[in-house]
Design an enzyme around this catalytic site. Structure first.
Site, PDB file in Angstrom:
ATOM      1  N   ALA A 371     -14.881 -41.879  77.432  1.00 44.99           N
ATOM      2  CA  ALA A 371     -15.509 -42.441  76.222  1.00 44.99           C
ATOM      3  C   ALA A 371     -15.633 -41.392  75.125  1.00 44.99           C
ATOM      4  CB  ALA A 371     -16.889 -43.006  76.574  1.00 44.99           C
ATOM      5  N   CYS A 372     -15.725 -41.895  73.901  1.00 48.63           N
ATOM      6  CA  CYS A 372     -15.673 -41.007  72.738  1.00 48.63           C
ATOM      7  C   CYS A 372     -17.047 -40.534  72.300  1.00 48.63           C
ATOM      8  CB  CYS A 372     -14.940 -41.706  71.615  1.00 48.63           C
ATOM      9  SG  CYS A 372     -13.216 -41.952  72.056  1.00 48.63           S
ATOM     10  N   PHE A 373     -17.759 -39.886  73.170  1.00 46.48           N
ATOM     11  CA  PHE A 373     -18.933 -39.111  72.771  1.00 46.48           C
ATOM     12  C   PHE A 373     -19.072 -37.966  73.759  1.00 46.48           C
ATOM     13  CE2 PHE A 373     -22.083 -40.610  75.890  1.00 46.48           C
ATOM     14  CZ  PHE A 373     -21.530 -41.818  76.292  1.00 46.48           C
ATOM     15  N   ASN A 410     -16.577 -48.558  74.164  1.00 46.60           N
ATOM     16  CA  ASN A 410     -15.193 -48.190  73.817  1.00 46.60           C
ATOM     17  C   ASN A 410     -14.168 -49.235  74.291  1.00 46.60           C
ATOM     18  OD1 ASN A 410     -15.193 -44.546  73.962  1.00 46.60           O
ATOM     19  ND2 ASN A 410     -15.128 -45.873  72.191  1.00 46.60           N
TER      20      ASN A 410
END
Ligand SMILES: Cc1ncc(COP(=O)(O)O)c(C=O)c1O
Length: 463
Positions: A371-373, A410
């Site tokens: 995931a993008c964090f 996401n």
């Protein structure tokens, strides 16, 4: 919290469990269930699930008077998968459901209404009506819900559903606030120590002959055995008080909830169901003398150990001197661990590209998700054999409240879930429990059929 290695502190059962898990990971890679095109799967150990269900039943049979009715209603929220519920039903368990969806899953699995308990804190009128029509047991959470039951029972005559009230003994929290339900201000049940509340409960029973159950669930994970037992003792004492006031055995069943913790730091199978049942027998001697039927609602302690999420290492990299394995398992399968890592640590096992346990001197590394964090980490600074591109990282003890309860951050697709068991020929047999979600299904559940809904929306009123 210091994490012990995956193979330390194992009981004999733990050793067998590790062997079955290792065999399953290797077989999943060999059969292509896991690989470049399927970079994450959930695996469920059917042998282990059956063994835990049998262990639970034995634990209570050992302490309860012969003939005591005991329903072990598996908390569906822990692993909301229909084949799992059917497996448990076949093993003699029932289902505790906390939403219309969970009730539908239990029904799809064929769990009989007589072995189903409905406990949600926000049950709607139609949900209550459905439960009563089916004959499912219901525990009212609060006075307003009880008034709804009054109306439904009044309209339909005495319900075939066993009906009760959920109480909160308000005896305090365990080590995890978010899963402690017996705090003074918990949103669950009727707080027995609030002014006038205990008397209200007693009267509610004496005015309603159809109320026959008391329910309490003290919390889920992080609750010491002694606190669980205290909650049960308080509930038992209240039942005795109600029955004395009613002059008859009106409360005939005690639902003592779930909440037995799992040791996520080791393979140790403690606390066991047998330890808990023996403690209850000591702490609340009247509980098992046959005067009360019993309902339990265990979730995590039945399933956690038997699930493993395995993810491919897509890239192995370094940043700021830190080694990082970027895998396909992160917040979508382990939201609690990612958002609250201190409370929900997971052990990680390393496997090589062929699915064999990885050897090699441990090195400190992060095991990251897709995931993008930046906080999307399954494990931070963990000493493990070095994970390389194409290897696999397994998050252990994830059979409850992890990959079964996908979080669609996401738009990451739900991984496939497979049950495994020995094939009788020295190999491993797999069964599909849940198909991997396709990208087309992700689009469909994200409003794909309504793509122009907002662009074509125009104000129609006059201004
Ligand atoms: C009412 C109720 N019963 C049972 C459970 C299951 O708890 P556990 O999985 O810890 O056994 C829960 C969990 O939240 C619950 O809310």
């Amino acid at each position: 919290m210091g994490l012990k290695g995956a193979d330390n502190d194992m009981s004999e059962d733990g050793g067998q469990r590790i062997g079955r898990r290792d065999d399953a990971v290797r077989a999943a890679v060999e059969r292509g269930l896991l690989g470049p095109d399927a970079p994450i799967v959930g695996l469920l150990d059917v042998t282990g699930i059956r063994a835990s269900a049998a262990e639970l039943r034995r634990a209570f049979e050992a302490v309860a008077a012969p003939g005591t009715a005991v329903l072990h209603a598996f908390a569906v929220k822990a692993t909301p998968l229909v084949p799992v519920l059917r497996l448990l039903a076949e093993a003699g368990l029932g289902a505790e459901v906390a939403s219309a969806g969970e009730l539908a899953l239990a029904r799809a699995a064929g769990v009989p209404a007589a072995r189903t308990v409905f406990d949600a804190p926000a049950k709607t009128g139609p949900e209550l009506r459905e439960a009563l029509a089916l004959g499912v047991a219901v525990n009212a959470d609060n006075p307003q819900e009880l008034r709804r039951l009054d109306a439904l029972v009044g309209a339909g005559g005495p319900a075939s559903s066993p009906l009760g009230i959920r109480v909160n003994p308000q005896i305090g929290a365990g080590t995890i606030g978010a899963t402690s339900t017996a705090t003074a201000t918990s949103k669950f049940g009727v707080g027995l120590r609030d002014a006038g509340a205990r008397e209200w409960v007693v009267q509610a029973f004496t005015e309603r002959p159809w109320l026959t159950r008391l329910h309490a669930h003290v919390g889920s994970q992080g609750i010491p055995l002694s606190l669980l037992a205290r909650g049960v003792a308080e509930t038992y004492a209240l039942a005795e008080e109600i029955n004395a006031r009613a002059g008859r055995r009106q409360v005939d069943t005690l639902d003592i909830g779930g909440g037995l913790s799992v040791d996520f730091a080791s393979e140790a199978a403690e606390p066991t169901f047998a330890q808990y049942a023996r403690l209850l027998a000591e702490a609340v001697p009247g509980l098992f003398d046959g005067r009360y039927g019993l309902v339990t609602e265990f979730g995590r302690s039945l399933l956690a150990r038997h699930g493993t999420v395995v993810a491919r290492v897509e890239y192995a990299k370094h940043s700021g001197g830190r080694r990082i394995a970027v895998t396909h398992a992160g917040v979508q399968v382990a939201p609690r661990t990612v958002y609250v890592p201190g409370a929900w640590p997971l052990r990680i096992a390393a496997y090589d590209a062929k699915g064999r346990p990885k050897e090699g001197a441990p090195v400190v590394q992060d095991v990251a998700g897709p995931a993008c964090f930046s906080g999307d980490l399954l494990a931070e600074g963990r000493a493990l054999p070095p994970l390389e591109q194409g290897d696999f990282a397994a998050a252990l003890d994830t059979g409850a409240y992890y990959f079964g309860s996908h979080y669609s951050y996401n738009s990451l697709a739900r991984p496939g879930v497979y049950g495994f068991a020995p094939d009788g020929d020295g190999g491993v047999a797999f069964a599909v429990v849940r198909e991997p979600q396709t990208v087309a299904e992700v689009v469909a559940e994200s409003g794909g059929a309504h793509a122009d809904a907002l662009t074509t929306l125009r104000a129609t009123g006059s201004r």
